[in-house]
Design an enzyme around this catalytic site. Structure first.
Site, PDB file in Angstrom:
ATOM      1  N   ASP A  93      32.598  45.220  35.383  1.00 55.81           N
ATOM      2  CA  ASP A  93      32.594  46.290  34.372  1.00 55.81           C
ATOM      3  C   ASP A  93      32.081  45.729  33.053  1.00 55.81           C
ATOM      4  OD1 ASP A  93      34.861  44.720  34.253  1.00 55.81           O
ATOM      5  OD2 ASP A  93      36.281  46.372  34.308  1.00 55.81           O
ATOM      6  N   GLU A 132      37.014  51.467  30.846  1.00 58.70           N
ATOM      7  CA  GLU A 132      38.177  51.785  30.006  1.00 58.70           C
ATOM      8  C   GLU A 132      38.276  53.283  29.733  1.00 58.70           C
ATOM      9  OE1 GLU A 132      40.330  49.595  29.339  1.00 58.70           O
ATOM     10  OE2 GLU A 132      39.347  47.644  29.347  1.00 58.70           O
TER      11      GLU A 132
HETATM   12 ZN   LIG Z   1      41.219  47.087  30.093  1.00 64.05          ZN
HETATM   13 ZN   LIG Z   2      39.528  45.493  32.244  1.00 60.22          ZN
END
Ligand SMILES: [Zn+2]
Ligand SMILES: [Zn+2]
Length: 373
Positions: free
Chosen positions: A70, A130
């Site tokens: 990510d 997130e």
């Molecule tokens: Zn996080």
């Molecule tokens: Zn994370």
């Protein structure tokens, strides 16, 4: 293959430019610039929104192995001791270690760009972990569907473990999570004429108290759940009765069923409040992340491999109530996520998080060796 020095530089470059979900424009450019320096013969590169997919052609095309990192940062004002590679983006910080996640993925990718892997590989640089959540829409995109992996893996840094530690378990690793936004609407008025108004500060206070009974009275005590209210807002001035109040929180559970049960109880309680307090209440669950569930056989294979590695301190850990949208990948593709020790006093989402960069080289080497075996 990228050296440890190059990897450290990449991590620091990325640490300087944290960007929020779907705004990772500089990050995407930086990653593309790095990937462009690898040998290109085996690679096919696609962009997906602010993310990137890189396909590595294997010797045998019958299978595809996925690796996901990510790429987004958090709205946090950095308070680390870093001087020369602090965030240059005011109010943004890589406080969840996604700068390390990207760097490690680049390290592994650089190896296999030089050294053709046995099977096809797909490296997934995913935006918006997130929030609002990049995994689900990415999985549904034609770009990913074309290269859908047969197995998938990912890691998350773990401040609480020393460098050299990999913590993992089969089955549930991370909880089901859901945001919770409740808006109560009544009728405002003069503080001295409560009988002509309908006070949402009072109603919200009752609701917050009632919500506490869900985990204590409705969830099986041998199961587990969390309902945390982190924000309560209402009113404009001390002598005005508030016509609106807002409650914000999060829900965490160990099972999909318990998540459903908690949401049903919240809806039932708010219906009762509407009648009892003659107001209208709306609920918005915001971002929902499904559990991270490590598939039994693929995870066991990785654990067995790690047991044979002297360099690895293997920990079989407990599940955590944190959330990760990688769970959506694991809903469709057998695979696993593991914790990578980075030895920081401060936890994830802490403005002072300083992961030990020695974990980067360790992770790259361990993942390369595992995938090359
Ligand atoms: Zn996080
Ligand atoms: Zn994370």
């Amino acid at each position: 293959m990228l050296s440890v020095e190059q990897l450290t530089k990449i991590r620091r470059d990325l640490h300087r430019i944290p960007e929020f979900g779907y705004e990772e424009v500089k990050t995407q450019q930086y990653l593309l610039g790095q990937i462009a320096q690898f040998p290109q013969e085996l690679l096919t590169i696609k962009k997906w929104k602010t993310g990137i997919l890189v396909h590595v052609k294997g010797l045998d095309s019958s299978k595809t192995i996925g690796y996901r990192a990510d790429i987004d940062g958090l709205p946090i004002v950095e308070q680390t001791s870093y001087t020369d590679f602090r965030s240059t983006h005011e109010g943004a910080m890589h406080a969840c270690g996604h700068d390390l996640h990207m760097t490690i993925a680049l390290g592994v990718l650089s190896y296999f760009a030089h050294q053709q892997p046995k099977y096809n590989q797909v490296f997934i640089f995913q935006p918006a972990e997130e929030g609002p959540g990049g995994a689900k829409p990415m999985l549904e995109s034609p770009e990913l569907i074309e290269w859908k992996p047969d197995k998938i893996m990912a890691l998350h840094i773990a401040p609480e473990y020393p460098v050299g530690t990999i913590a993992i378990k089969t089955g549930l690793l991370f909880a089901n999570t859901s945001e919770l936004f409740i808006t109560l609407k009544g009728k405002g008025g003069h503080a001295a004429y409560p009988h002509t108004a309908n006070d949402m500060v009072v109603a919200a206070s009752h609701l917050v108290t009632q919500l506490q009974t869900i985990v204590s009275r409705n969830v099986n005590p041998l199961d587990a759940g969390v309902v945390t209210i982190g924000v309560i807002k209402g009113g404009t001035k001390q002598n005005i009765i508030a016509d609106t109040a807002v409650i914000e929180g999060t829900i965490r559970t160990r099972s999909i069923e318990t998540m459903k049960l908690i949401k049903k109880r919240i809806e039932d309680l708010t219906k009762g409040m509407e009648t009892g307090f003659d107001c209208s209440i709306s609920i918005d669950y915001g971002a929902n992340y499904c559990q991270v569930y490590n598939e039994e056989s693929v995870t066991k294979d990785f654990i067995e491999y790690l047991k044979g590695q002297e360099s690895v301190n293997l920990v079989i850990c407990d599940e955590a109530m944190t959330g990760e949208d990688f769970g959506y990948f694991l809903e469709e593709i057998p695979g696993f996520m593991f914790w990578l020790g980075v030895d920081s006093k401060y936890g994830l989402h802490d403005a002072r998080l300083e992961p030990n960069e020695n974990a980067i080289g360790f992770a790259v080497q361990t993942i390369v060796d595992y995938l090359a075996k």
